[in-house]
Write a protein that holds these residues in place. Structure first.
Motif, PDB file in Angstrom:
ATOM      1  N   ARG A  10      61.986   6.177 -10.311  1.00  0.00           N
ATOM      2  CA  ARG A  10      61.247   4.921 -10.512  1.00  0.00           C
ATOM      3  C   ARG A  10      62.195   3.761 -10.802  1.00  0.00           C
ATOM      4  O   ARG A  10      63.024   3.806 -11.677  1.00  0.00           O
ATOM      5  CB  ARG A  10      60.252   5.042 -11.664  1.00  0.00           C
ATOM      6  CG  ARG A  10      59.296   3.843 -11.703  1.00  0.00           C
ATOM      7  CD  ARG A  10      58.847   3.530 -13.096  1.00  0.00           C
ATOM      8  NE  ARG A  10      59.947   3.284 -14.002  1.00  0.00           N
ATOM      9  CZ  ARG A  10      60.659   2.137 -14.021  1.00  0.00           C
ATOM     10  NH1 ARG A  10      60.359   1.151 -13.222  1.00  0.00           N
ATOM     11  NH2 ARG A  10      61.680   1.997 -14.851  1.00  0.00           N
ATOM     12  N   ARG A  11      62.078   2.739  -9.984  1.00  0.00           N
ATOM     13  CA  ARG A  11      62.808   1.480 -10.165  1.00  0.00           C
ATOM     14  C   ARG A  11      61.830   0.397  -9.779  1.00  0.00           C
ATOM     15  O   ARG A  11      60.993   0.616  -8.919  1.00  0.00           O
ATOM     16  CB  ARG A  11      63.982   1.355  -9.180  1.00  0.00           C
ATOM     17  CG  ARG A  11      65.078   2.359  -9.321  1.00  0.00           C
ATOM     18  CD  ARG A  11      66.059   1.981 -10.408  1.00  0.00           C
ATOM     19  NE  ARG A  11      67.098   2.992 -10.525  1.00  0.00           N
ATOM     20  CZ  ARG A  11      66.932   4.177 -11.103  1.00  0.00           C
ATOM     21  NH1 ARG A  11      65.753   4.498 -11.611  1.00  0.00           N
ATOM     22  NH2 ARG A  11      67.913   5.054 -11.156  1.00  0.00           N
ATOM     23  N   MET A  12      61.967  -0.779 -10.346  1.00  0.00           N
ATOM     24  CA  MET A  12      61.154  -1.862  -9.857  1.00  0.00           C
ATOM     25  C   MET A  12      61.701  -2.266  -8.486  1.00  0.00           C
ATOM     26  O   MET A  12      62.892  -2.573  -8.345  1.00  0.00           O
ATOM     27  CB  MET A  12      61.196  -3.048 -10.814  1.00  0.00           C
ATOM     28  CG  MET A  12      60.577  -2.753 -12.170  1.00  0.00           C
ATOM     29  SD  MET A  12      58.862  -2.143 -12.096  1.00  0.00           S
ATOM     30  CE  MET A  12      58.444  -2.227 -13.853  1.00  0.00           C
ATOM     31  N   TRP A  75      63.986 -13.115  -3.940  1.00  0.00           N
ATOM     32  CA  TRP A  75      62.985 -12.398  -4.740  1.00  0.00           C
ATOM     33  C   TRP A  75      61.595 -12.572  -4.124  1.00  0.00           C
ATOM     34  O   TRP A  75      60.889 -11.600  -3.858  1.00  0.00           O
ATOM     35  CB  TRP A  75      63.013 -12.936  -6.176  1.00  0.00           C
ATOM     36  CG  TRP A  75      62.132 -12.200  -7.134  1.00  0.00           C
ATOM     37  CD1 TRP A  75      62.510 -11.176  -7.962  1.00  0.00           C
ATOM     38  CD2 TRP A  75      60.732 -12.418  -7.395  1.00  0.00           C
ATOM     39  NE1 TRP A  75      61.428 -10.752  -8.710  1.00  0.00           N
ATOM     40  CE2 TRP A  75      60.334 -11.499  -8.383  1.00  0.00           C
ATOM     41  CE3 TRP A  75      59.787 -13.305  -6.889  1.00  0.00           C
ATOM     42  CZ2 TRP A  75      59.029 -11.435  -8.878  1.00  0.00           C
ATOM     43  CZ3 TRP A  75      58.475 -13.241  -7.373  1.00  0.00           C
ATOM     44  CH2 TRP A  75      58.115 -12.316  -8.354  1.00  0.00           C
ATOM     45  N   CYS A 142      56.472  -2.748  -8.240  1.00  0.00           N
ATOM     46  CA  CYS A 142      57.104  -3.591  -9.265  1.00  0.00           C
ATOM     47  C   CYS A 142      56.012  -4.212 -10.137  1.00  0.00           C
ATOM     48  O   CYS A 142      55.045  -4.777  -9.621  1.00  0.00           O
ATOM     49  CB  CYS A 142      57.931  -4.701  -8.623  1.00  0.00           C
ATOM     50  SG  CYS A 142      58.858  -5.706  -9.827  1.00  0.00           S
ATOM     51  N   PHE A 143      56.186  -4.076 -11.442  1.00  0.00           N
ATOM     52  CA  PHE A 143      55.316  -4.776 -12.397  1.00  0.00           C
ATOM     53  C   PHE A 143      56.047  -6.034 -12.818  1.00  0.00           C
ATOM     54  O   PHE A 143      57.232  -5.986 -13.136  1.00  0.00           O
ATOM     55  CB  PHE A 143      55.063  -3.892 -13.621  1.00  0.00           C
ATOM     56  CG  PHE A 143      54.143  -4.533 -14.634  1.00  0.00           C
ATOM     57  CD1 PHE A 143      52.809  -4.151 -14.712  1.00  0.00           C
ATOM     58  CD2 PHE A 143      54.604  -5.509 -15.509  1.00  0.00           C
ATOM     59  CE1 PHE A 143      51.959  -4.741 -15.636  1.00  0.00           C
ATOM     60  CE2 PHE A 143      53.759  -6.104 -16.430  1.00  0.00           C
ATOM     61  CZ  PHE A 143      52.432  -5.717 -16.499  1.00  0.00           C
ATOM     62  N   GLY A 145      55.406 -10.329 -14.560  1.00  0.00           N
ATOM     63  CA  GLY A 145      54.501 -11.194 -15.305  1.00  0.00           C
ATOM     64  C   GLY A 145      53.929 -12.310 -14.449  1.00  0.00           C
ATOM     65  O   GLY A 145      54.493 -12.688 -13.422  1.00  0.00           O
ATOM     66  N   SER A 184      67.576  -6.461 -14.092  1.00  0.00           N
ATOM     67  CA  SER A 184      68.496  -6.409 -15.221  1.00  0.00           C
ATOM     68  C   SER A 184      69.410  -5.187 -15.225  1.00  0.00           C
ATOM     69  O   SER A 184      70.552  -5.295 -15.679  1.00  0.00           O
ATOM     70  CB  SER A 184      67.712  -6.464 -16.526  1.00  0.00           C
ATOM     71  OG  SER A 184      66.921  -7.624 -16.554  1.00  0.00           O
ATOM     72  N   PRO A 185      68.950  -4.008 -14.744  1.00  0.00           N
ATOM     73  CA  PRO A 185      69.843  -2.845 -14.804  1.00  0.00           C
ATOM     74  C   PRO A 185      71.163  -3.066 -14.075  1.00  0.00           C
ATOM     75  O   PRO A 185      72.156  -2.396 -14.355  1.00  0.00           O
ATOM     76  CB  PRO A 185      69.028  -1.724 -14.140  1.00  0.00           C
ATOM     77  CG  PRO A 185      67.614  -2.126 -14.347  1.00  0.00           C
ATOM     78  CD  PRO A 185      67.607  -3.625 -14.266  1.00  0.00           C
ATOM     79  N   ARG A 190      71.579   1.088 -19.199  1.00  0.00           N
ATOM     80  CA  ARG A 190      70.514   1.652 -20.031  1.00  0.00           C
ATOM     81  C   ARG A 190      71.095   1.960 -21.395  1.00  0.00           C
ATOM     82  O   ARG A 190      72.208   2.482 -21.500  1.00  0.00           O
ATOM     83  CB  ARG A 190      69.980   2.933 -19.368  1.00  0.00           C
ATOM     84  CG  ARG A 190      68.691   3.452 -19.973  1.00  0.00           C
ATOM     85  CD  ARG A 190      68.146   4.616 -19.157  1.00  0.00           C
ATOM     86  NE  ARG A 190      67.914   4.265 -17.762  1.00  0.00           N
ATOM     87  CZ  ARG A 190      66.867   3.578 -17.313  1.00  0.00           C
ATOM     88  NH1 ARG A 190      65.940   3.175 -18.148  1.00  0.00           N
ATOM     89  NH2 ARG A 190      66.738   3.284 -16.032  1.00  0.00           N
TER      90      ARG A 190
HETATM   91  C1  LIG Z   1      56.258  -6.360 -19.031  1.00  0.00           C
HETATM   92  C2  LIG Z   1      57.246  -6.456 -17.891  1.00  0.00           C
HETATM   93  C3  LIG Z   1      57.467  -7.690 -17.286  1.00  0.00           C
HETATM   94  C4  LIG Z   1      58.361  -7.796 -16.220  1.00  0.00           C
HETATM   95  N1  LIG Z   1      58.513  -9.009 -15.583  1.00  0.00           N
HETATM   96  C5  LIG Z   1      59.289  -9.076 -14.483  1.00  0.00           C
HETATM   97  C6  LIG Z   1      59.369 -10.299 -13.724  1.00  0.00           C
HETATM   98  O1  LIG Z   1      58.739 -11.304 -14.062  1.00  0.00           O
HETATM   99  N2  LIG Z   1      60.146 -10.303 -12.607  1.00  0.00           N
HETATM  100  C7  LIG Z   1      60.825  -9.185 -12.195  1.00  0.00           C
HETATM  101  O2  LIG Z   1      61.489  -9.248 -11.166  1.00  0.00           O
HETATM  102  N3  LIG Z   1      60.783  -8.025 -12.890  1.00  0.00           N
HETATM  103  C8  LIG Z   1      60.026  -7.935 -14.012  1.00  0.00           C
HETATM  104  N4  LIG Z   1      59.935  -6.755 -14.710  1.00  0.00           N
HETATM  105  C9  LIG Z   1      60.760  -5.607 -14.302  1.00  0.00           C
HETATM  106  C10 LIG Z   1      61.954  -5.414 -15.258  1.00  0.00           C
HETATM  107  O3  LIG Z   1      62.925  -6.388 -14.971  1.00  0.00           O
HETATM  108  C11 LIG Z   1      62.508  -4.008 -15.057  1.00  0.00           C
HETATM  109  O4  LIG Z   1      61.525  -3.067 -15.398  1.00  0.00           O
HETATM  110  C12 LIG Z   1      63.751  -3.764 -15.895  1.00  0.00           C
HETATM  111  O5  LIG Z   1      64.796  -4.608 -15.517  1.00  0.00           O
HETATM  112  C13 LIG Z   1      64.218  -2.310 -15.791  1.00  0.00           C
HETATM  113  O6  LIG Z   1      64.466  -2.004 -14.432  1.00  0.00           O
HETATM  114  P1  LIG Z   1      63.722  -0.782 -13.712  1.00  0.00           P
HETATM  115  O7  LIG Z   1      62.251  -0.897 -14.033  1.00  0.00           O
HETATM  116  O8  LIG Z   1      64.012  -0.977 -12.253  1.00  0.00           O
HETATM  117  O9  LIG Z   1      64.285   0.473 -14.267  1.00  0.00           O
HETATM  118  C14 LIG Z   1      59.076  -6.649 -15.779  1.00  0.00           C
HETATM  119  C15 LIG Z   1      58.835  -5.420 -16.400  1.00  0.00           C
HETATM  120  C16 LIG Z   1      57.935  -5.321 -17.426  1.00  0.00           C
HETATM  121  C17 LIG Z   1      57.695  -3.953 -18.056  1.00  0.00           C
END
Ligand SMILES: Cc1cc2nc3c(=O)[nH]c(=O)nc-3n(C[C@H](O)[C@H](O)[C@H](O)COP(=O)(O)O)c2cc1C
Length: 205
Positions: A10-12, A75, A142-143, A145, A184-185, A190
């Motif tokens: 799982r990755r966004m 993006w 991808c989740f 906001g 961010s990763p 991590r």
């Molecule tokens: C509550 C929440 C809000 C987030 N908002 C954004 C966002 O606005 N844009 C985005 O690109 N990713 C967003 N993310 C994804 C995070 O950046 C991502 O989960 C985090 O960097 C860790 O990477 P991974 O999920 O790929 O492991 C969000 C994740 C969460 C849980």
């Protein structure tokens, strides 16, 4: 797929292929979402599903400046290709009502009783099940906001029940080899378990 592989993979995903998504996978993701735990089994969640090109387009129009839509950055370009957008919503009122029932007895519906906003927590747990189902089915998700200044536009465009709050939004689609704008990763590792796990006593100040 093995559960551990689903979690590890799982990755966004912020870059999608044009390929449509099998509606059966979306249905499974939504069914799994409703198997999330919920406080008092309140199930105060709802899911706005946008799975036609026209509806997905309406999402991006409602949430994006016209100038950004006209020349999307990496993006936005990658995200806009996702054929499915799901907006998980939570209803605080549903929880206040549920906990005023006889078995719970918080009849005053006083928000101060709540240790945490369980309504948002439960929608978040449901959202994770959607993301994990996507991975299990070979898709990406991808989740992210919804900018606060777009909240009203989203509510108006999609007629969201005023008793519900969108907690975020999920894109779903087929992954490309390049999963899109680095999250961010890419910049921060991590955190090691020892930094975040505190056994018996909080340590590591
Ligand atoms: C509550 C929440 C809000 C987030 N908002 C954004 C966002 O606005 N844009 C985005 O690109 N990713 C967003 N993310 C994804 C995070 O950046 C991502 O989960 C985090 O960097 C860790 O990477 P991974 O999920 O790929 O492991 C969000 C994740 C969460 C849980």
């Amino acid at each position: 797929m093995e559960f551990q592989d689903v979690v590890d993979r799982r990755r966004m995903v912020r870059n999608y292929a044009e390929q449509p998504v099998d509606p059966a996978i979306v249905d499974r993701a939504l069914r799994n979402a409703t198997h999330a735990p919920s406080a008092g089994f309140s199930q105060g969640w709802a899911f706005l599903v946008l799975d036609t090109p026209a509806d997905v387009r309406r999402w991006w129009q409602a949430t994006t400046e016209p100038s950004a839509l006209a020349s999307p950055d990496d993006w936005l370009a990658g995200m806009m290709r996702a054929p499915v957008v799901i907006v998980p919503c939570s209803s605080k009122a549903a929880y206040l009502r549920r906990y005023a029932e006889p078995d719970k007895g918080w009849v005053d519906e006083d928000e101060a009783r709540w240790p945490m906003p369980f309504w948002h927590m439960d929608a978040a747990m449901a959202s994770l099940l959607i993301l994990l189902t996507a991975v299990d089915a070979g898709l990406g998700g991808c989740f992210f906001g919804i900018p606060p200044e777009r909240d009203q536009a989203v509510r108006a465009e999609f007629g969201i029940d005023p008793g519900f709050d969108p907690v975020g939004v999920i894109t779903l689609g087929h992954r490309t080899p390049d999963t899109g704008a680095a999250g961010s990763p890419a910049r921060r590792g991590r955190k090691p378990l020892d930094d975040v796990v505190h056994r018996g006593h909080w340590s590591g100040h």
